[in-house]
Write an enzyme that holds these catalytic residues in place. Structure first.
Site, PDB file in Angstrom:
ATOM      1  N   CYS A 113      43.403  47.505  27.227  1.00  0.00           N
ATOM      2  CA  CYS A 113      42.912  46.948  28.535  1.00  0.00           C
ATOM      3  C   CYS A 113      43.177  45.442  28.724  1.00  0.00           C
ATOM      4  CB  CYS A 113      41.239  46.863  28.200  1.00  0.00           C
ATOM      5  SG  CYS A 113      40.536  48.414  27.799  1.00  0.00           S
ATOM      6  N   HIS A 245      37.337  41.160  32.248  1.00  0.00           N
ATOM      7  CA  HIS A 245      37.327  42.482  31.992  1.00  0.00           C
ATOM      8  C   HIS A 245      36.039  43.564  32.406  1.00  0.00           C
ATOM      9  CE1 HIS A 245      38.806  46.250  30.518  1.00  0.00           C
ATOM     10  NE2 HIS A 245      38.304  46.278  29.402  1.00  0.00           N
ATOM     11  N   ASN A 275      35.442  51.447  33.416  1.00  0.00           N
ATOM     12  CA  ASN A 275      36.404  50.613  32.602  1.00  0.00           C
ATOM     13  C   ASN A 275      37.530  51.261  32.969  1.00  0.00           C
ATOM     14  OD1 ASN A 275      38.078  49.551  30.920  1.00  0.00           O
ATOM     15  ND2 ASN A 275      36.874  49.655  29.191  1.00  0.00           N
TER      16      ASN A 275
END
Ligand code: UT7
Length: 318
Positions: A113, A245, A275
């Site tokens: 990520c 994020h 996500n």
């Protein structure tokens, strides 16, 4: 002193939408649980045959258009992804071939990520040292391909998308600083157990100890945000926007609380796409630039946290 500045942003989400109600039919979960524990309402999933580079190509085209540049102007590509089309050539090279911007270096960064934050940091350094005049920075994923759709702990979270920025040299910032970290002692909390040189069976799946990841994420993100501000002698009140994020609304809220930033100054898109790993920060950035919230001259703090663990932040004068 040369800085890099963001000349344009772009993003792309695949057309297919999977809602929480769709997931209720596949695993033992509920729209109420997913919304309240993660903030996610829907996510986008790549069509059969649609790849990470396909998504990235749309995002890159939009970022180049926004910057008023042609593909041939690009002389460096940094591509963050954990779900590459091929083992090689890397996604940067595949994108370069598609967009017709051949010749300059093209690298792919595999830091889950945090992939976009790492790619941004690398591209920023190429521009700062004068080796790149136009760098394309990508975060793109097809995480649906490594998601076990029968595992409710991960199936409700991960999804597909792409985001891009173009960096160019500037006499004034621009990217003020980037701060990257990794700590492999946490490798067993979030990983995909299969690779090319280990245990390849043809089946890939993310494994995650969610609640432990949550705690470390909140701590490390708070630290790296403070680190970025301290490195520039700035106070939290100087920030116009936090672009975090997009993993879980509760992680975002906890980070904003630590920073004492009201949620009105935080870009939140997690409800729309879940996500998307390396794609999530440039996706959120592009949405807020295009809807007019983020304006030229404003101070942004970008941050991401992912498997490894890997994490990072960037302080950017947009
Ligand atoms: O981007 C990379 C970094 N990744 C992250 O940032 C993810 C970080 N972690 C998280 O976002 C959260 O930990 C999750 C959303 C993954 C889980 O939320 P949580 O509040 O930490 O829940 P939990 O894992 O502590 O589980 C609470 C309960 C459990 O049931 P019991 O044991 O209390 O009966 C789980 O079995 O929720 C259950 N549960 C679910 N229930 C319905 C777990 N997943 C689900 C689900 N639907 N999908």
């Amino acid at each position: 002193m040369i800085y890099s500045r963001i000349a344009g942003t772009g993003s792309y989400l695949p057309q297919k939408v999977v809602t929480n109600f769709d997931l209720e039919k596949i695993v033992d979960t509920s729209d109420e649980w997913i919304r309240s524990r993660t903030g996610i309402e829907r996510r986008h999933v790549a069509a059969d045959g649609e790849t990470t580079v396909d998504l990235a190509e749309h995002a890159a085209r939009r970022a180049l258009e926004a910057a008023g540049l042609a593909p041939g102007d690009v002389d460096f590509i940094a591509f963050g992804t954990t779900t590459p089309d091929l083992v090689f050539p890397n996604c940067g090279v595949l994108l370069q071939q598609r967009r017709g911007c051949r010749g300059g270096p093209a690298v792919s960064v595999e830091t889950a990520c945090a992939g976009f934050m790492y790619a941004l940091s690398i591209a920023d350094k190429y521009v700062r040292c004068g080796e790149s005049k136009r760098a394309l920075v990508i975060g793109a994923e097809t995480l649906s391909r490594i998601t076990d759709w029968s595992d409710r702990a991960t199936a409700v979270l991960f999804a597909d998308g792409a985001g891009a920025v173009v960096l160019e040299p500037s006499a004034t910032p621009g990217v003020l600083s980037t701060h990257l970290h990794a700590d492999g002692q946490y490798k067993d909390m979030l990983y995909c157990a299969v690779g090319v040189s280990k245990g390849f069976t043809g089946k890939l799946a993310i494994t995650m100890t969610g609640s432990e990841v949550f705690k470390v994420a909140v701590t490390k993100l708070g630290e790296t945000v403070d680190e970025a501000l301290a490195a520039n002698g700035l106070d939290r009140s100087a920030l116009d926007w936090l672009v975090p994020h997009q993993a879980n609304i509760r992680i975002i809220q906890a980070t904003a609380r630590k920073l004492d930033i009201p949620m009105e100054r935080v870009i939140v898109t997690v409800q729309e796409h879940g996500n998307t790993s390396a794609a999530s920060v440039p996706l959120a950035l592009d949405v807020a630039v295009r809807d007019g919230r983020i304006r030229r001259g404003e101070l942004l703090l970008l941050e991401a946290f992912g498997g490894g663990f890997t994490w990072g932040s960037a302080l950017v004068r947009y």
